[in-house]
Design a protein around this motif. Structure first.
Motif, PDB file in Angstrom:
ATOM      1  N   GLY A   1       1.270  10.062  -8.667  1.00 54.86           N
ATOM      2  CA  GLY A   1       1.732  10.429  -7.654  1.00 54.86           C
ATOM      3  C   GLY A   1       0.493  10.118  -6.584  1.00 54.86           C
ATOM      4  O   GLY A   1       0.515  10.652  -5.233  1.00 54.86           O
ATOM      5  N   LYS A   2      -0.624   9.495  -7.149  1.00 51.11           N
ATOM      6  CA  LYS A   2      -1.808   9.297  -6.102  1.00 51.11           C
ATOM      7  C   LYS A   2      -1.463   7.926  -5.570  1.00 51.11           C
ATOM      8  O   LYS A   2      -1.295   6.887  -6.442  1.00 51.11           O
ATOM      9  N   PRO A   3      -1.940   7.662  -4.427  1.00 44.21           N
ATOM     10  CA  PRO A   3      -1.611   6.289  -3.633  1.00 44.21           C
ATOM     11  C   PRO A   3      -2.538   5.270  -4.674  1.00 44.21           C
ATOM     12  O   PRO A   3      -3.487   5.493  -4.799  1.00 44.21           O
TER      13      PRO A   3
ATOM     14  N   LEU B   1       0.709  -1.273   0.068  1.00 44.80           N
ATOM     15  CA  LEU B   1       0.208   0.086   0.028  1.00 44.80           C
ATOM     16  C   LEU B   1       0.808   1.143   0.083  1.00 44.80           C
ATOM     17  O   LEU B   1       0.198   2.240   0.387  1.00 44.80           O
ATOM     18  N   THR B   2       1.997   1.115  -0.316  1.00 47.05           N
ATOM     19  CA  THR B   2       3.045   2.320  -0.293  1.00 47.05           C
ATOM     20  C   THR B   2       3.250   2.918  -1.502  1.00 47.05           C
ATOM     21  O   THR B   2       3.958   3.749  -1.782  1.00 47.05           O
ATOM     22  N   LYS B   3       2.728   2.377  -2.715  1.00 48.80           N
ATOM     23  CA  LYS B   3       3.233   2.825  -3.982  1.00 48.80           C
ATOM     24  C   LYS B   3       2.253   4.007  -4.702  1.00 48.80           C
ATOM     25  O   LYS B   3       1.096   3.900  -3.914  1.00 48.80           O
ATOM     26  N   MET B   4       2.672   4.584  -5.669  1.00 55.71           N
ATOM     27  CA  MET B   4       2.058   5.850  -6.104  1.00 55.71           C
ATOM     28  C   MET B   4       1.790   5.459  -7.638  1.00 55.71           C
ATOM     29  O   MET B   4       2.405   4.740  -8.146  1.00 55.71           O
TER      30      MET B   4
ATOM     31  N   GLY C   1      -9.855   4.363   0.249  1.00 58.77           N
ATOM     32  CA  GLY C   1      -9.765   5.643  -0.350  1.00 58.77           C
ATOM     33  C   GLY C   1      -9.004   5.748  -1.493  1.00 58.77           C
ATOM     34  O   GLY C   1      -9.025   7.167  -1.947  1.00 58.77           O
ATOM     35  N   PHE C   2      -8.474   4.902  -2.052  1.00 56.47           N
ATOM     36  CA  PHE C   2      -7.760   4.952  -3.257  1.00 56.47           C
ATOM     37  C   PHE C   2      -8.543   4.899  -4.823  1.00 56.47           C
ATOM     38  O   PHE C   2      -8.133   5.003  -5.709  1.00 56.47           O
ATOM     39  N   LYS C   3     -10.009   4.736  -4.663  1.00 59.74           N
ATOM     40  CA  LYS C   3     -10.748   4.986  -5.690  1.00 59.74           C
ATOM     41  C   LYS C   3     -10.513   4.115  -6.865  1.00 59.74           C
ATOM     42  O   LYS C   3     -10.680   4.150  -7.832  1.00 59.74           O
TER      43      LYS C   3
ATOM     44  N   ARG D   1      -7.711   2.597  -7.834  1.00 58.27           N
ATOM     45  CA  ARG D   1      -6.436   2.642  -8.473  1.00 58.27           C
ATOM     46  C   ARG D   1      -5.714   1.485  -8.024  1.00 58.27           C
ATOM     47  O   ARG D   1      -5.511   0.986  -6.754  1.00 58.27           O
TER      48      ARG D   1
END
Lengths: 211, 70
Positions: free
Chosen positions: A111-113, A100-103, A155-157, A159
């Motif tokens: 740049g979004k998680p 869960l640390t990647k963008m 909350g990463f929609k 992605r």
């Protein structure tokens, strides 16, 4: 730790019927035992058969060297890493580990998680690419669905990102992910991303397929 | 879905501005920013505890800078 268990259904290829399965939001010792005592011997016999037939190593299952004991031990207790497993017919049918640390890298979500699918593997007897008819179908899709659902929940929609082994490239294209090309910084594996819009389309297709 | 607990958080105006800005720029909720921060902090701390260093590399110049964690 409390493990969340959801009921899912897989396709029994031989009978054409559905099989009830558990999607568990963890990889526990029972799954590692199955990997050690069931997956590894099954994979070994497949590899021996491929070697006997003279199949070149670059056509062998590319995850043959994966060690799930080491993969899970390395991230034990860390909040940034999550596991999923699919259990049916009394044995583990698929495993996935998530970071869960990647963008994001895709232009609209750079740049979004996101949820990064570090490893995904289904049991050797469920893999259509290993020569024999798979026993159960839908294990890989169930694990991808769990990863996208986790992305929504965090909350990463929706992605999602992953590096694909070449044998799985077409699967990720088929489920609507964007192919961002080979990644020189990661063994030249192709990097795929699912955007929020693609995640919505993926869920809609999954729902339509179920009905 | 894993059960969650609620806590009250006291932040300064400056901290709240940073939280708002990160939430908007990263397209995640303020709660998600804090949960992400906790994950990253724990991951970095675990690696530093094992004797590893945290380095930033400039992609263009390849210059490396170590982030000192006390």
């Amino acid at each position: 730790m409390t493990v969340d268990v959801s009921k899912i259904y897989l396709l029994d290829v031989a009978s054409g019927g559905s099989v009830e399965a558990e999607l568990r939001d963890a990889i526990e010792q029972a799954q590692l035992n199955d990997w050690q005592t069931k997956w590894r011997p099954a994979l070994l016999s497949i590899l021996q058969e491929l070697a006997r037939k003279g199949v070149p190593m670059d056509q062998w299952p590319q995850s043959w060297h994966w060690d799930w004991n080491k993969k899970t031990a390395r991230v034990q207790g860390l909040l940034a890493f999550r596991g999923f497993s699919v259990v049916a017919l009394g044995e583990t049918q698929g495993l996935a580990q998530i970071d869960l640390t990647k963008m994001g890298r895709e232009a609209n979500q750079r740049g979004k998680p996101l949820v990064y699918l570090d490893y995904l593997e289904v049991a050797p007897w469920n893999r259509p690419d290993l020569g024999n008819a798979p026993r159960l179908r839908g294990v890989g899709t169930a694990l991808i669905t769990a990863a996208v659902a986790l992305s929504e929940d965090e909350g990463f929609k929706g992605r999602l990102g992953l590096h694909s082994l070449p044998q799985a490239d077409n699967f990720y294209r088929k489920i609507g992910m964007t192919d961002l090309g080979q990644d020189a910084a990661y063994q030249n594996l192709r990097y795929f991303e699912m955007t929020s819009e693609q995640a919505r389309a993926f869920f809609e297709k999954e729902e339509n397929d179920e009905t | 879905m894993t059960a969650k607990r609620t806590m009250t958080l006291n932040l300064t105006d400056a901290e709240m501005r940073v939280l708002d800005e990160l939430s908007a720029r990263k397209d995640i909720t303020k709660t998600a920013v804090l949960r992400q921060a906790l994950r990253l902090y724990q991951t970095i701390d675990a690696r530093v505890e094992k004797g590893e260093k945290l380095l930033f590399e400039n992609d263009a110049t390849k210059e490396k800078a170590e982030l000192m964690l006390l």
